[in-house]
Design a protein around this motif. Structure first.
Motif, PDB file in Angstrom:
ATOM      1  N   MET A   1       0.844  -1.194   0.000  1.00 28.40           N
ATOM      2  CA  MET A   1       0.000   0.000   0.000  1.00 28.40           C
ATOM      3  C   MET A   1       0.880   1.244   0.000  1.00 28.40           C
ATOM      4  O   MET A   1       1.805   1.353   0.787  1.00 28.40           O
ATOM      5  N   ARG A   2       0.610   2.178  -0.908  1.00 32.74           N
ATOM      6  CA  ARG A   2       1.378   3.409  -0.958  1.00 32.74           C
ATOM      7  C   ARG A   2       1.119   4.247   0.281  1.00 32.74           C
ATOM      8  O   ARG A   2       0.058   4.160   0.901  1.00 32.74           O
TER       9      ARG A   2
ATOM     10  N   ALA B   1      -4.530   7.966   4.169  1.00 27.72           N
ATOM     11  CA  ALA B   1      -5.944   8.254   3.928  1.00 27.72           C
ATOM     12  C   ALA B   1      -6.814   7.227   4.642  1.00 27.72           C
ATOM     13  O   ALA B   1      -7.814   7.573   5.290  1.00 27.72           O
ATOM     14  N   LEU B   2      -6.416   5.956   4.530  1.00 26.50           N
ATOM     15  CA  LEU B   2      -7.133   4.880   5.214  1.00 26.50           C
ATOM     16  C   LEU B   2      -7.105   5.083   6.725  1.00 26.50           C
ATOM     17  O   LEU B   2      -8.125   4.945   7.409  1.00 26.50           O
ATOM     18  N   LEU B   3      -5.930   5.421   7.230  1.00 27.46           N
ATOM     19  CA  LEU B   3      -5.771   5.634   8.667  1.00 27.46           C
ATOM     20  C   LEU B   3      -6.603   6.828   9.136  1.00 27.46           C
ATOM     21  O   LEU B   3      -7.281   6.761  10.167  1.00 27.46           O
TER      22      LEU B   3
ATOM     23  N   LEU C   1      -2.238  -3.794   8.389  1.00 28.27           N
ATOM     24  CA  LEU C   1      -1.912  -3.864   6.963  1.00 28.27           C
ATOM     25  C   LEU C   1      -0.536  -3.285   6.649  1.00 28.27           C
ATOM     26  O   LEU C   1      -0.080  -3.369   5.514  1.00 28.27           O
ATOM     27  N   SER C   2       0.116  -2.718   7.653  1.00 27.82           N
ATOM     28  CA  SER C   2       1.409  -2.070   7.444  1.00 27.82           C
ATOM     29  C   SER C   2       2.530  -3.100   7.349  1.00 27.82           C
ATOM     30  O   SER C   2       2.788  -3.850   8.290  1.00 27.82           O
ATOM     31  N   VAL C   3       3.209  -3.128   6.212  1.00 28.25           N
ATOM     32  CA  VAL C   3       4.352  -4.031   6.029  1.00 28.25           C
ATOM     33  C   VAL C   3       5.477  -3.662   6.987  1.00 28.25           C
ATOM     34  O   VAL C   3       6.153  -4.544   7.539  1.00 28.25           O
ATOM     35  N   ARG C   4       5.668  -2.378   7.223  1.00 28.22           N
ATOM     36  CA  ARG C   4       6.735  -1.938   8.128  1.00 28.22           C
ATOM     37  C   ARG C   4       6.512  -2.460   9.541  1.00 28.22           C
ATOM     38  O   ARG C   4       7.452  -2.917  10.194  1.00 28.22           O
ATOM     39  N   LEU C   5       5.274  -2.396  10.012  1.00 28.24           N
ATOM     40  CA  LEU C   5       4.990  -2.892  11.355  1.00 28.24           C
ATOM     41  C   LEU C   5       5.249  -4.386  11.445  1.00 28.24           C
ATOM     42  O   LEU C   5       5.856  -4.865  12.406  1.00 28.24           O
ATOM     43  N   ARG C   6       4.813  -5.137  10.448  1.00 32.10           N
ATOM     44  CA  ARG C   6       5.036  -6.578  10.453  1.00 32.10           C
ATOM     45  C   ARG C   6       6.517  -6.901  10.416  1.00 32.10           C
ATOM     46  O   ARG C   6       6.976  -7.862  11.041  1.00 32.10           O
ATOM     47  N   SER C   7       7.275  -6.105   9.675  1.00 30.84           N
ATOM     48  CA  SER C   7       8.696  -6.395   9.500  1.00 30.84           C
ATOM     49  C   SER C   7       9.526  -6.051  10.724  1.00 30.84           C
ATOM     50  O   SER C   7      10.487  -6.749  11.038  1.00 30.84           O
ATOM     51  N   THR C   8       9.156  -4.987  11.413  1.00 26.92           N
ATOM     52  CA  THR C   8       9.996  -4.507  12.515  1.00 26.92           C
ATOM     53  C   THR C   8       9.452  -4.841  13.898  1.00 26.92           C
ATOM     54  O   THR C   8      10.218  -4.851  14.866  1.00 26.92           O
ATOM     55  N   HIS C   9       8.154  -5.096  13.998  1.00 28.37           N
ATOM     56  CA  HIS C   9       7.553  -5.370  15.310  1.00 28.37           C
ATOM     57  C   HIS C   9       6.571  -6.529  15.175  1.00 28.37           C
ATOM     58  O   HIS C   9       5.364  -6.362  15.381  1.00 28.37           O
ATOM     59  N   LEU C  10       7.090  -7.701  14.870  1.00 32.42           N
ATOM     60  CA  LEU C  10       6.230  -8.854  14.628  1.00 32.42           C
ATOM     61  C   LEU C  10       5.420  -9.219  15.866  1.00 32.42           C
ATOM     62  O   LEU C  10       4.249  -9.576  15.765  1.00 32.42           O
ATOM     63  N   GLY C  11       6.040  -9.137  17.050  1.00 25.95           N
ATOM     64  CA  GLY C  11       5.322  -9.457  18.277  1.00 25.95           C
ATOM     65  C   GLY C  11       4.120  -8.543  18.483  1.00 25.95           C
ATOM     66  O   GLY C  11       3.029  -8.996  18.856  1.00 25.95           O
ATOM     67  N   LEU C  12       4.319  -7.242  18.241  1.00 26.80           N
ATOM     68  CA  LEU C  12       3.222  -6.287  18.362  1.00 26.80           C
ATOM     69  C   LEU C  12       2.143  -6.581  17.336  1.00 26.80           C
ATOM     70  O   LEU C  12       0.943  -6.517  17.640  1.00 26.80           O
ATOM     71  N   HIS C  13       2.567  -6.927  16.119  1.00 31.11           N
ATOM     72  CA  HIS C  13       1.608  -7.275  15.067  1.00 31.11           C
ATOM     73  C   HIS C  13       0.741  -8.455  15.500  1.00 31.11           C
ATOM     74  O   HIS C  13      -0.472  -8.462  15.292  1.00 31.11           O
TER      75      HIS C  13
END
Length: 211
Positions: free
Chosen positions: A1-2, A8-10, A66-78
């Protein structure tokens, strides 16, 4: 997602979530609603409050999931946010929404529309959970995109309603249509722009996480 699409979604998700919290936490139940809708809400306060506040959790957490950055850097939080999203937001909010759908304003068409939305929301949440439990990350992603498209019906509903009022369409005619219009196009957009092809990057981001 760009990035622009994500923000905008947020913005829309948090805006509607904040509006819902304000209206249902600080104002008399159903104050800004059609009198017939207000009567249904007042007769079932537990159902509507449960649906609203559980769904707010899904609406707030969904964009971050849906954030790739969150999944990549904070998997536990995800993972923990995913548990809250599915276990409280979708499961509790969906069951309460299904109950309230039986009493929706607008007759059978509205009840079928909102009831179908609740069933689809619960079903896609279940499929997303089963997929991640089996380690199928790509399938989990696709089902979560579908699920959040249905969560986002809380936003599109509140976009269609004022549009109908401005256009001069009688509320009793517009509302049953909006009961379907608030979520069916969302699924079409989800499939067309986000789930049209398998994304190999999703599969190799993390090794089969389990809740």
């Amino acid at each position: 997602m760009r990035r622009a699409s994500f923000f905008a979604l947020l913005f829309l998700s948090l805006g509607v979530a904040g509006y819902a919290v304000f209206v249902y936490a600080f104002l008399p139940l159903g104050r800004a609603l059609h009198p017939d809708m207000r009567a249904a809400f007042e007769a079932r306060p537990v159902g509507i409050y449960t649906h609203v506040f559980a769904s707010v959790i899904a609406l707030v957490l969904g964009p971050f999931q849906l954030s790739v950055r969150l999944r990549s850097t904070h998997l536990g939080l995800h993972r923990w946010m995913g548990r809250l999203y599915l276990g409280v937001g979708v499961l509790v909010g969906g069951l309460a929404g299904l109950f309230m759908a039986f009493h929706a304003y607008g007759g059978l068409v509205s009840r079928l529309g909102f009831g179908s939305l609740a069933v689809a929301w619960l079903y896609t949440g279940l499929r997303a959970w089963l997929a991640i439990r089996s380690g199928d990350i790509a399938s989990h992603r696709r089902w979560m995109v579908r699920n959040f498209a249905l969560t986002f019906a809380a936003v599109t509903l509140r976009l269609w309603l004022p549009a109908a009022v401005v256009s001069g369409i009688p509320f009793e005619l517009a509302y049953p249509v909006i009961a379907w219009l608030c979520w069916l196009p969302n699924l079409v957009v989800a499939e067309r722009f986000f789930n049209q092809a398998h994304d190999p990057a999703i599969a190799r981001t993390h090794p089969a996480p389990r809740p």
